[in-house]
Design a protein around this motif. Structure first.
Motif, PDB file in Angstrom:
ATOM      1  N   GLU A 190       0.849  -1.198   0.000  1.00  0.00           N
ATOM      2  CA  GLU A 190       0.000   0.000   0.000  1.00  0.00           C
ATOM      3  C   GLU A 190       0.879   1.242   0.000  1.00  0.00           C
ATOM      4  O   GLU A 190       1.850   1.301   0.759  1.00  0.00           O
ATOM      5  CB  GLU A 190      -0.886   0.018   1.248  1.00  0.00           C
ATOM      6  N   GLY A 198      -3.306   3.525  -2.698  1.00  0.00           N
ATOM      7  CA  GLY A 198      -3.572   2.364  -3.527  1.00  0.00           C
ATOM      8  C   GLY A 198      -2.494   1.324  -3.342  1.00  0.00           C
ATOM      9  O   GLY A 198      -1.624   1.447  -2.469  1.00  0.00           O
ATOM     10  N   THR A 199      -2.559   0.287  -4.191  1.00  0.00           N
ATOM     11  CA  THR A 199      -1.599  -0.803  -4.121  1.00  0.00           C
ATOM     12  C   THR A 199      -0.631  -0.690  -5.286  1.00  0.00           C
ATOM     13  O   THR A 199      -1.060  -0.614  -6.448  1.00  0.00           O
ATOM     14  CB  THR A 199      -2.335  -2.167  -4.216  1.00  0.00           C
ATOM     15  N   THR A 212      -2.863   0.844  -8.147  1.00  0.00           N
ATOM     16  CA  THR A 212      -4.298   0.565  -8.311  1.00  0.00           C
ATOM     17  C   THR A 212      -5.037   1.020  -7.063  1.00  0.00           C
ATOM     18  O   THR A 212      -4.734   0.576  -5.945  1.00  0.00           O
ATOM     19  CB  THR A 212      -4.521  -0.954  -8.525  1.00  0.00           C
ATOM     20  N   SER A 213      -5.982   1.921  -7.252  1.00  0.00           N
ATOM     21  CA  SER A 213      -6.773   2.442  -6.122  1.00  0.00           C
ATOM     22  C   SER A 213      -7.818   1.420  -5.694  1.00  0.00           C
ATOM     23  O   SER A 213      -8.159   0.520  -6.475  1.00  0.00           O
ATOM     24  CB  SER A 213      -7.504   3.718  -6.532  1.00  0.00           C
ATOM     25  N   PRO A 214      -8.354   1.556  -4.488  1.00  0.00           N
ATOM     26  CA  PRO A 214      -9.381   0.614  -4.013  1.00  0.00           C
ATOM     27  C   PRO A 214     -10.576   0.524  -4.963  1.00  0.00           C
ATOM     28  O   PRO A 214     -11.219  -0.506  -5.076  1.00  0.00           O
ATOM     29  CB  PRO A 214      -9.797   1.187  -2.654  1.00  0.00           C
ATOM     30  N   THR A 218      -6.525   2.834 -12.191  1.00  0.00           N
ATOM     31  CA  THR A 218      -5.070   2.700 -12.304  1.00  0.00           C
ATOM     32  C   THR A 218      -4.446   4.082 -12.441  1.00  0.00           C
ATOM     33  O   THR A 218      -4.895   4.905 -13.242  1.00  0.00           O
ATOM     34  CB  THR A 218      -4.717   1.852 -13.547  1.00  0.00           C
TER      35      THR A 218
END
Ligand code: BTN
Length: 231
Positions: A190, A198-199, A212-214, A218
């Protein structure tokens, strides 16, 4: 070929500043500046970089560059630093996008690229913590910093960086990207930046960090534009 001529100092303000002056005066690509101590070492985003005498290497190389600094360029330097750290016996090293080199989850080296691409050159600066003991790091970074370990000498680190940067500057983009994927410290973690959280999910061919957001969006984060913090 990187490493000749070599200008070595026992102590200097900043090897990057010195290399920039040399480059502006017409020094040849491949010239390096090294020092066993910096009194005014520079990190990214205006931060200071500590190089305590004899316990860390400050290394800066002049390289030729035409046009814009490509996004993958600083990451090539990060891969070179990873190789050098491993060759010095530091164990598996990872790149923490965009410029940190990590050992066991702690930062042991940093990269600062400063360019004048309009003049055809850039300076690649790498600082490697060699034998700084945990209690010798400034308190504010003590729990996040580490050293390569005993036996790592300034000369061995210099040789390793010279060879590794030459190799990675010549490597095709696909090899750079494949190796970054293997060494990507942030992958699956995270992250937060000024625009959200995001990840981290990889590094794109232009050197941007893919996040990549929740909600599934992207994002491509560009090194000069964002400041990452742990999420
Ligand atoms: C960072 O992690 O913020 C980048 C640190 C870069 C430090 C190196 S040490 C050699 C060169 N000279 C400097 O003044 N900075 C870079």
């Amino acid at each position: 070929m990187i490493g000749l001529p070599r200008h070595h100092f026992d102590s200097i303000g900043s090897t990057n500043a010195c290399a920039r002056e040399l480059a502006a005066q017409g020094a040849a690509p491949g010239t390096i500046v090294t020092s066993a101590e910096q009194t005014d070492g520079r990190g990214r985003q205006g931060r200071a970089w500590s190089t305590p005498a004899g316990k860390a290497l400050a290394w800066s190389a002049i390289v030729s560059l035409d046009g814009e600094v490509p996004g993958l360029f600083p990451l090539r330097a990060g891969l070179a630093a990873c190789d050098a750290v491993e060759e010095l016996g530091g164990g598996p090293a990872e790149v923490k996008w965009p410029n940190d080199v990590m050992l066991d989850g702690r930062k042991c080296a940093g990269v600062l690229v400063e360019g004048r691409p309009q003049d055809g050159w850039a300076v690649v600066g790498v600082g490697i913590n060699l034998t700084i003991e945990p209690e010798e790091f400034p308190p504010e970074i003590r729990d996040r910093a580490t050293s390569v370990g005993s036996g790592a000498t300034l000369d061995a680190a210099t040789e390793a960086l010279n060879a590794a940067l030459a190799r990675w500057l010549a490597a095709p983009d696909r090899e750079v990207l494949a190796t970054l994927e293997r060494r990507d410290h942030l992958a699956g973690r995270e992250v937060s930046w000024e625009g959200g959280t995001g990840t981290a999910s990889g590094i794109a061919p232009d050197g941007s960090l893919i996040v990549t957001s929740p909600d599934g969006t992207t994002h491509h984060l560009h090194a000069g534009e964002v400041h990452l913090t742990p999420a």
